[in-house]
Design a protein around this motif. Structure first.
Motif, PDB file in Angstrom:
ATOM      1  N   VAL A 123       0.769  -1.137  -0.051  1.00  0.00           N
ATOM      2  CA  VAL A 123      -0.004  -0.104  -0.014  1.00  0.00           C
ATOM      3  C   VAL A 123       1.183   1.322  -0.160  1.00  0.00           C
ATOM      4  N   SER A 142       1.238   9.883  -1.636  1.00  0.00           N
ATOM      5  CA  SER A 142       0.937  10.092  -2.832  1.00  0.00           C
ATOM      6  C   SER A 142       2.106  10.513  -3.572  1.00  0.00           C
ATOM      7  N   CYS A 146       0.778   7.627  -8.275  1.00  0.00           N
ATOM      8  CA  CYS A 146      -0.117   6.686  -7.074  1.00  0.00           C
ATOM      9  C   CYS A 146      -0.629   7.531  -6.189  1.00  0.00           C
ATOM     10  N   LYS A 147      -1.959   7.249  -5.399  1.00  0.00           N
ATOM     11  CA  LYS A 147      -2.202   7.791  -4.387  1.00  0.00           C
ATOM     12  C   LYS A 147      -2.284   7.192  -3.140  1.00  0.00           C
ATOM     13  N   GLU A 148      -2.097   7.873  -1.994  1.00  0.00           N
ATOM     14  CA  GLU A 148      -1.715   7.405  -0.768  1.00  0.00           C
ATOM     15  C   GLU A 148      -2.920   6.682  -0.366  1.00  0.00           C
ATOM     16  N   GLY A 149      -2.490   5.241   0.144  1.00  0.00           N
ATOM     17  CA  GLY A 149      -3.500   4.285   0.713  1.00  0.00           C
ATOM     18  C   GLY A 149      -3.790   3.361  -0.357  1.00  0.00           C
ATOM     19  N   ALA A 150      -3.324   3.558  -1.840  1.00  0.00           N
ATOM     20  CA  ALA A 150      -3.637   2.816  -3.007  1.00  0.00           C
ATOM     21  C   ALA A 150      -2.893   1.467  -2.944  1.00  0.00           C
ATOM     22  N   THR A 151      -3.481   0.262  -3.572  1.00  0.00           N
ATOM     23  CA  THR A 151      -2.534  -0.973  -3.673  1.00  0.00           C
ATOM     24  C   THR A 151      -1.654  -0.565  -5.047  1.00  0.00           C
ATOM     25  N   LEU A 152      -0.353  -0.824  -4.681  1.00  0.00           N
ATOM     26  CA  LEU A 152       0.366  -0.839  -5.599  1.00  0.00           C
ATOM     27  C   LEU A 152       0.462  -1.813  -6.857  1.00  0.00           C
ATOM     28  N   THR A 153       0.430  -1.717  -8.021  1.00  0.00           N
ATOM     29  CA  THR A 153       0.727  -2.587  -9.065  1.00  0.00           C
ATOM     30  C   THR A 153       1.952  -2.751  -9.407  1.00  0.00           C
ATOM     31  N   THR A 188       3.416  -0.057 -11.407  1.00  0.00           N
ATOM     32  CA  THR A 188       3.800   1.093 -10.456  1.00  0.00           C
ATOM     33  C   THR A 188       5.002   1.087  -9.895  1.00  0.00           C
TER      34      THR A 188
END
Length: 238
Positions: A142, A146, A191-198, A201
């Protein structure tokens, strides 16, 4: 550390002879460490990195005294095999190898390990306060903040990377001999804070030298001479 309260016979589920012998060996090693070392720490870890943890193991295990003519490391770490470690410590007052070890056993779930050591508590706490290390995030983690990529950051990359960056999802083109964002954009939100990274990314973060992961070890509890102390509150200052 105090000697065991009782000699116990370990019963394991049906398994091959070799596997059973390996499991019994782990249990015996843990119990031998209980008798051999002054303190036992339960720790948790985040963003495990094998190379970093290898360094921790080498740092903490260096030195020590002698036992029956053999050099004894000043510390020993057990990582993984949580169920076996639970069996070794004991899960009930009747099973526990020494007083109050069942409380350590109950917390042996998830990303945790055991550290047996003769080093002082201030020394161990101070060591882990400095054992943190920034690293590149891995897919599935996560985002802790950002992240945006500016055109200046993009321009440091050669134009030969345009197709590679496009495949990773970055909207780029070649303009005036430099990499640029489509539409003349000054910045692209990666990416945004809290997003699950692919995976894509994470590769882009690596390309741009942005580290969003932190390897850290947190001390949870310490056991010594039958006494248990919770260390989770003290970690707030770490």
């Amino acid at each position: 550390m105090p000697k065991s309260k009782r000699i116990k016979t370990v019963t394991l589920t049906q398994t091959s002879k070799k596997t059973k012998e390996q499991k019994v060996s782990v249990i015996e090693d843990v119990r031998k460490s209980i008798d051999m070392y002054r303190s036992l720490y339960l720790f948790s870890y985040e963003n495990m990195r094998s190379a970093k943890f290898k360094n921790i193991r080498m740092d903490l295990c260096r030195g020590g005294g002698s036992e029956d003519g053999e050099q004894q490391p000043s510390s020993r770490i057990f990582l993984g095999k949580n169920k076996l470690l639970q069996i070794a410590l004991g899960r009930t007052p009747q099973e526990e190898y020494a007083d109050n070890l069942r409380h350590i056993s109950s917390k042996l779930t998830g990303s945790v390990g055991l550290l047996f050591t003769n080093k002082s508590q201030p020394e161990i706490v101070a060591y882990f306060q400095n054992a943190k290390e920034q690293d590149y995030a891995r897919a599935g983690s996560v985002a802790i903040e950002s992240v945006g990529i500016t055109k200046e950051m993009l321009e440091t990359h050669p134009v030969s990377m345009v197709e590679q960056l496009r495949k990773l999802g970055l909207p780029v083109e070649v303009k005036d001999g430099k990499l640029a964002f489509y539409g003349g954009k000054e910045e692209h939100l990666l990416c945004k804070e809290g997003a699950t990274l692919t995976a894509e990314t994470c590769k882009l973060l690596l390309h741009f030298g942005i580290k969003l992961a932190e390897f850290r070890v947190t001390l949870v509890s310490v056991w010594s001479d039958g006494q248990l102390e919770n260390l989770e509150d003290s970690n707030l200052a770490m």
